[in-house]
Design an enzyme around this catalytic site. Structure first.
Site, PDB file in Angstrom:
ATOM      1  CE  LYS A  64      -2.113   1.371 -12.625  1.00  0.00           C
ATOM      2  NZ  LYS A  64      -3.201   3.153 -12.405  1.00  0.00           N
ATOM      3  CE  LYS A  99      -3.564  -0.414  -8.982  1.00  0.00           C
ATOM      4  NZ  LYS A  99      -4.193   1.655  -8.031  1.00  0.00           N
TER       5      LYS A  99
HETATM    6  N1  C2G Z   1      -4.855   8.035  -3.268  1.00  0.00           N
HETATM    7  C1  C2G Z   1      -4.961   8.604  -1.971  1.00  0.00           C
HETATM    8  N2  C2G Z   1      -4.996   8.076  -0.934  1.00  0.00           N
HETATM    9  C2  C2G Z   1      -5.401   6.629  -0.732  1.00  0.00           C
HETATM   10  C3  C2G Z   1      -5.411   6.290  -1.924  1.00  0.00           C
HETATM   11  C4  C2G Z   1      -4.929   6.425  -3.911  1.00  0.00           C
HETATM   12  O1  C2G Z   1      -4.517   9.868  -1.973  1.00  0.00           O
HETATM   13  N3  C2G Z   1      -5.592   6.541   0.100  1.00  0.00           N
HETATM   14  C5  C2G Z   1      -4.703   9.129  -4.265  1.00  0.00           C
HETATM   15  C6  C2G Z   1      -3.286   8.059  -5.425  1.00  0.00           C
HETATM   16  O2  C2G Z   1      -2.112   8.292  -4.740  1.00  0.00           O
HETATM   17  C7  C2G Z   1      -3.193   7.818  -6.785  1.00  0.00           C
HETATM   18  C8  C2G Z   1      -4.877   8.760  -7.080  1.00  0.00           C
HETATM   19  O3  C2G Z   1      -5.279   8.327  -5.970  1.00  0.00           O
HETATM   20  O4  C2G Z   1      -3.034   9.686  -6.812  1.00  0.00           O
HETATM   21  C9  C2G Z   1      -5.442   7.387  -7.642  1.00  0.00           C
HETATM   22  O5  C2G Z   1      -5.400   6.366  -7.009  1.00  0.00           O
HETATM   23  P1  C2G Z   1      -4.824   5.074  -7.932  1.00  0.00           P
HETATM   24  O6  C2G Z   1      -6.612   4.564  -8.652  1.00  0.00           O
HETATM   25  O7  C2G Z   1      -4.373   3.865  -7.109  1.00  0.00           O
HETATM   26  O8  C2G Z   1      -3.945   4.539  -9.272  1.00  0.00           O
HETATM   27  P2  C2G Z   1      -2.091   4.414  -9.431  1.00  0.00           P
HETATM   28  O9  C2G Z   1      -2.658   3.419  -9.836  1.00  0.00           O
HETATM   29  O10 C2G Z   1      -1.656   5.348  -8.497  1.00  0.00           O
HETATM   30  O11 C2G Z   1      -2.232   5.074 -10.877  1.00  0.00           O
HETATM   31  O12 C2G Z   1       0.029   6.726 -14.195  1.00  0.00           O
HETATM   32  C10 C2G Z   1      -0.793   7.058 -12.708  1.00  0.00           C
HETATM   33  C11 C2G Z   1      -0.977   5.679 -12.314  1.00  0.00           C
HETATM   34  O13 C2G Z   1      -2.072   5.343 -13.678  1.00  0.00           O
HETATM   35  C12 C2G Z   1      -1.414   5.830 -10.926  1.00  0.00           C
END
Ligand code: C2G
Length: 132
Positions: free
Chosen positions: A44, A46
């Protein structure tokens, strides 16, 4: 018992994540979080500050979270939904539309992201503070 699932990295857990988890749990009575593994994070693009084990321990300490499973690839969602008898898939609306194919298997809900906070912002703000 409505079972809910969500997916993510949840690094440097913050109040935006908690808002998401709280609302997700509010959609049912059981919330599973599929937590991105360290290896999948690299796919990803990350790099987590905390390891999978530490991020898992933090998530398991949150009262809205009932179960944490590993997310190791993009394509496990359908099998997870079937295996864990999931009723609702939920994720932040930064993913709007990306997981509509799951509607064949369960309800799909995109929740508004919490503005003003992100793991990236935390890292950037700390970099500025420590370098100014
Ligand atoms: N999130 C949120 N508000 C934020 C930051 C994050 O609602 N200010 C939500 C994201 O939309 C996500 C969750 O928190 O639903 C986790 O965020 P991340 O760890 O950044 O997830 P991501 O890398 O987008 O992983 O298969 C799907 C992926 O693994 C999603």
């Amino acid at each position: 018992m409505k079972k809910v699932i969500t997916y993510g990295t949840f690094d440097l857990i913050h109040w935006g994540h908690i808002n998401l988890l709280k609302r997700s749990k509010g959609l049912g009575s059981h919330l599973t979080v599929a937590l991105s593994s360290d290896e999948f994070n690299l796919i990803k693009n990350k790099k987590s500050y905390h390891s999978y084990e530490k991020r898992k321990m933090l998530l398991e300490s949150i009262r809205f979270v009932d179960k944490v499973i590993p997310e190791t690839n993009w394509d496990q969602k359908i099998q997870d939904i079937i295996k864990y008898d999931i009723d609702i898939f939920v994720i932040g609306d930064d993913w709007e539309g990306k997981f509509d194919y799951l509607r064949e298997y369960c309800e799909v809900i995109y929740l508004p992201r919490t503005p003003g906070i992100s793991t990236t912002k935390i890292k950037e703000d700390l970099f500025i503070v420590t370098n100014s």
